[in-house]
Design a protein around this motif. Structure first.
Motif, PDB file in Angstrom:
ATOM      1  N   MET A   1      -1.837  -2.047   4.632  1.00  0.00           N
ATOM      2  CA  MET A   1      -1.979  -3.419   4.128  1.00  0.00           C
ATOM      3  C   MET A   1      -2.283  -3.433   2.632  1.00  0.00           C
ATOM      4  SD  MET A   1      -1.916  -6.473   5.135  1.00  0.00           S
ATOM      5  CE  MET A   1      -2.273  -8.035   4.401  1.00  0.00           C
ATOM      6  N   ILE A   2      -3.380  -2.736   2.279  1.00  0.00           N
ATOM      7  CA  ILE A   2      -3.719  -2.684   0.860  1.00  0.00           C
ATOM      8  C   ILE A   2      -2.592  -2.030   0.079  1.00  0.00           C
ATOM      9  CG2 ILE A   2      -5.279  -1.631  -0.815  1.00  0.00           C
ATOM     10  CD1 ILE A   2      -7.527  -2.223   0.805  1.00  0.00           C
ATOM     11  N   PHE A   3      -1.973  -1.051   0.720  1.00  0.00           N
ATOM     12  CA  PHE A   3      -0.863  -0.380   0.057  1.00  0.00           C
ATOM     13  C   PHE A   3       0.274  -1.352  -0.195  1.00  0.00           C
ATOM     14  CE2 PHE A   3       3.208   1.688   0.390  1.00  0.00           C
ATOM     15  CZ  PHE A   3       3.119   2.522  -0.695  1.00  0.00           C
ATOM     16  N   PHE A   4       0.583  -2.158   0.803  1.00  0.00           N
ATOM     17  CA  PHE A   4       1.670  -3.130   0.655  1.00  0.00           C
ATOM     18  C   PHE A   4       1.357  -4.096  -0.479  1.00  0.00           C
ATOM     19  CE2 PHE A   4       3.572  -7.208   2.006  1.00  0.00           C
ATOM     20  CZ  PHE A   4       4.890  -6.839   1.846  1.00  0.00           C
ATOM     21  N   ILE A   5       0.105  -4.525  -0.537  1.00  0.00           N
ATOM     22  CA  ILE A   5      -0.282  -5.459  -1.601  1.00  0.00           C
ATOM     23  C   ILE A   5      -0.155  -4.785  -2.971  1.00  0.00           C
ATOM     24  CG2 ILE A   5      -2.193  -6.801  -2.498  1.00  0.00           C
ATOM     25  CD1 ILE A   5      -3.082  -7.087   0.448  1.00  0.00           C
ATOM     26  N   SER A   6      -0.568  -3.513  -3.048  1.00  0.00           N
ATOM     27  CA  SER A   6      -0.422  -2.847  -4.348  1.00  0.00           C
ATOM     28  C   SER A   6       1.043  -2.719  -4.723  1.00  0.00           C
ATOM     29  CB  SER A   6      -1.065  -1.460  -4.352  1.00  0.00           C
ATOM     30  OG  SER A   6      -1.820  -1.239  -3.239  1.00  0.00           O
ATOM     31  N   LEU A   7       1.872  -2.534  -3.706  1.00  0.00           N
ATOM     32  CA  LEU A   7       3.302  -2.458  -3.979  1.00  0.00           C
ATOM     33  C   LEU A   7       3.808  -3.780  -4.559  1.00  0.00           C
ATOM     34  CD1 LEU A   7       4.857   0.082  -3.428  1.00  0.00           C
ATOM     35  CD2 LEU A   7       5.863  -1.017  -1.446  1.00  0.00           C
TER      36      LEU A   7
END
Lengths: 101, 120, 365, 168
Positions: A1-7
């Motif tokens: 999730m956080i990764f997707f947001i950073s993306l």
């Protein structure tokens, strides 16, 4: 999730980069640099979650400050060709009566 | 009791994730706007979305996520600094452009595609 | 910090690799743009962006101290100093014609190929058996807790084990500052007239341009916003700089970064309130004195340890009963020396640049 | 004038100590607390030398009036962000930019800075220049040129900046 947001944030950084490279006005570039800085600050905050090191937030604070100073310097130089003059005479006003005299 | 704690935790993470996602989406919209809008003064508004609502949502989500810790306090500090600096910097850019005589396009603009891309 | 989202480490491709790739490709794009653009203003801005990206990437490599330095130096103060340098040069770079530098291309390509070839011999990122992580490095890592007992090994290595190297770096910073001062004149504003032919100007350079004259005549209320916000920010920046300085043992940061941040606070003040006011609040003589004082503090501590019977910069001599305490005190003192020198040199360079004017019309930009 | 200054200095000390503690997070290390006090004292001396301690640099006295204002501002930001986002995302984007002059009610420097920054923070409106009693505002859509809204914001800013008593 956080990764997707950073993306998502890196994606919007890339879009701002496109505006930065395209211009056309110098002001567009300044605006893009400033906006890019804000995004980087937020990205760093998020990234410090991702790597589990709160130190990233310290760097984000530093960025928020440095980005501001850089932008103001660019604009002042751009406007007045100088880093020398005062933009505001507000500093002495309050103290002039109390301190010097 | 344990059940409650688990559910509360889950709700907190859900809320945090939703807030961060919303912030990232607004940020993306702002960037698209910066790319798409036809005129420097119009682009400022799009950049403003990133500076304001995206910041609020992302940092708010992160604060919710980390709970009552020192990190949240630092994140709040980041938010405060961004709220002080970014409108000021935006104002300064707009002011410089205005003083230097860059004229905004006024009236009604309904472009199929922005055509002011002569130089890059 | 308690972390509750599962960080996906087991996916086939490491997710951090994707982020690294994106950051690196943006770095490459910015670098190419820096090379291609001729407008120096844009180049200065792009340098700032480059530093931002590089520092973010350093964070992702877990090199937080380096990222801190890059953020402080690259994004902040070097933008200002490069703008100052632009006062002395022209607005655009000379365009280089392609096809004229075949030898250069050949050299660059050969070097690039060699570097690529060399990467095959490099250890994997985070390899525990790589040379950097084995011999001395490993010893520093393991001994720091018992010897010095600070959480941040970087500071331990930089300030204690390798204190002599850092002394050299501080002297280099001071020397560089001297160099710039010698070129620009001790106080930059006074030597402007010598540079007038360099800028290609006919009239006296001390005569201010119309824009500047107008601004001086009415240092108006147009910049209320900037003034108010800068006033609020400056104390916060100074405290932040000192926080960074004194927490070098515990987290990223230390004297170098703190010196630069402190200098930035003064620079922000001068940007908003003018150089005259800044020279009054932070006199140039004091700044020059500080840049030397830092080196004296650093070297002086080394002499003190020699006098007390140890080697140069052997902090254990400061308190032979409690060597950990002695190490802490030693690190604190030499970091103070670093802070004072770096801040002094940065501000001296800035003062050297800042007193100058360029008389250019609006349409020239 | 002097003891006014003292009041602001004390407020600034409180703010800086809070900032130090938030940043540091080490409450149990006496050395760091001593260094923190030294840092705060140094900062105060520097700010006094810079002559920037006044009601503008330390606008923390009306904190309780700021909080409701900020809540109101966030709601306004939310409303206008939705409008602007919809405009940006529409394929046939229609913009109606205007340049208008808005009267500033707040008379203190801080109140006016707050007003100008609030305008800028609200997407769709950007403050471009401040004159003595007017702000030049660029608006993206003509729905946002409503003078009543600006007057409302100016009134709230003046209250938030604590301008009940005459400004300095």
């Amino acid at each position: 999730m956080i990764f997707f947001i950073s993306l998502l944030i890196t994606l919007s950084m890339a879009l701002i980069l496109a505006r930065l490279l395209r211009g056309p006005q110098l002001y567009d570039r300044v605006l893009a640099v400033n906006s890019f800085g804000t995004k980087t600050v937020l990205f760093l905050c998020l990234f410090s979650f991702l790597i589990n090191r709160p130190d990233g937030v310290d760097i984000a604070i530093l960025y928020a400050l440095m980005n501001f100073i850089g932008t103001i310097a660019i604009l002042k130089f751009f406007r007045y060709r100088s880093l020398d003059i005062a933009l505001s005479d507000m500093a002495p006003r309050e103290y002039a009566a109390g301190e010097d005299k | 009791m344990i059940e409650w704690g688990v559910w509360l935790d889950l709700a907190r993470h859900g809320l945090a994730g939703a807030m961060m996602l919303a912030g990232a989406c607004f940020m993306l919209i702002g960037s698209i706007g910066v790319l798409r809008l036809p005129d420097f003064y119009a682009r400022i508004h799009a950049a403003g979305i990133t500076d304001t609502l995206a910041t609020i949502f992302l940092l708010g989500g992160m604060v919710v996520e980390s709970g009552l810790t020192q990190t949240s306090a630092k994140l709040a500090l980041v938010g405060m600094l961004l709220f002080l600096t970014s409108p000021t910097a935006t104002h300064a850019v707009a002011n410089a452009a205005h003083k230097a005589g860059l004229k905004p396009r006024l009236g009604t603009i309904a472009p199929p595609h922005p055509r002011d891309r002569e130089d890059g | 910090m308690e972390m509750s989202f599962p960080v996906d480490m087991n996916l086939p491709i490491n997710l951090f690799t994707i982020l690294d790739m994106i950051l690196l490709s943006m770095l490459v794009v910015v670098a190419i743009a820096i090379v291609r653009l001729t407008n120096l203003f844009s180049v200065v801005m792009l340098f700032g962006v480059y530093s931002l990206l590089a520092a973010t990437w350093f964070v992702s490599l877990d090199a937080v101290d380096v990222a801190f330095t890059e953020a402080a130096v690259g994004a902040g103060i070097s933008t200002v100093l490069m703008l100052g340098a632009m006062l002395l040069t022209s607005r655009t770079a000379l365009p280089t014609t392609p096809l004229r530098h075949w030898t250069a291309l050949l050299v660059v390509t050969a070097t690039g190929v060699a570097l690529f070839y060399a990467t095959y011999d490099m250890p994997m990122f985070g390899d525990a058996n790589s040379p950097a992580n084995s011999y001395v490095g490993l010893e520093y890592m393991t001994r720091t807790i018992t010897d010095i007992s600070v959480p941040n090994v970087v500071t331990a290595v930089l300030a204690s084990y390798r204190g002599f190297d850092t002394f050299g770096e501080v002297v280099v910073v001071l020397t560089a500052g001297f160099g710039v001062m010698l070129i620009l004149g001790i106080d930059g504003a006074k030597s402007v007239s010598e540079d007038s032919e360099l800028a290609g100007e006919k009239e006296k350079p001390t005569k201010k341009s119309s824009v500047v004259a107008e601004a001086i005549k009415s240092p108006s209320n147009h910049h209320v916003v900037l003034g108010v916000i800068a006033k609020m920010l400056i104390p916060l920046i100074v405290v932040y700089a000192l926080y960074v300085h004194f927490h070098g043992d515990y987290g990223p940061g230390g004297g170098f970064q703190a010196g630069v941040i402190f200098a930035s606070a003064v620079i922000l003040y001068s940007l908003i309130f003018g150089m005259d006011e800044t020279r009054r609040a932070v006199p140039p003589g004091l700044v020059r004195f500080c840049s030397i004082l830092g080196v004296l503090i650093y070297g002086g501590l080394g002499l003190v340890t020699i006098i007390m019977g140890g080697k140069f910069l052997d902090y254990n001599m400061l308190d032979t009963h409690d060597t950990i305490h002695a190490q802490h005190v030693g690190i604190l003192i030499i970091e103070l020396g670093v802070l004072v020198t770096v801040a002094g040199v940065m501000l001296s360079i800035y003062y050297g640049f800042a007193g100058r004017y360029r008389d250019l019309k609006d349409q020239n930009w | 004038m002097r003891y006014l200054g003292v009041r602001y200095i004390i407020a600034l000390i409180i703010v800086l100590v809070t900032l130090w503690l938030v940043l540091s997070g080490y409450f149990n290390k006496p050395l760091l607390l001593w260094l923190g006090s030294a840092s705060v004292i140094f900062t105060i001396i520097l700010t006094i030398r810079m002559r920037i301690i006044d009601n503008e640099s330390v606008p923390y006295f009306n904190l309780f009036r700021m909080v409701p204002y900020l809540v109101w501002l966030v709601v306004e930001i939310w409303k206008s962000t939705i409008i602007i986002s919809a405009t940006i995302l529409r394929p046939d984007m229609v913009l109606t930019p205007r340049l208008i002059r808005v009267k500033t009610l707040p008379s203190s420097g801080f109140g006016r800075a707050l007003f100008a920054n609030s305008i800028t923070l609200t997407p769709g409106t950007v403050s471009i220049d401040l004159d003595d009693d007017e702000v030049i505002v660029h608006t993206l859509l003509k729905e946002m040129t409503n003078r009543g809204d600006f007057a409302e914001m100016a009134r709230r800013c003046a209250i938030a900046a604590g301008e009940k008593e005459p400004a300095f």
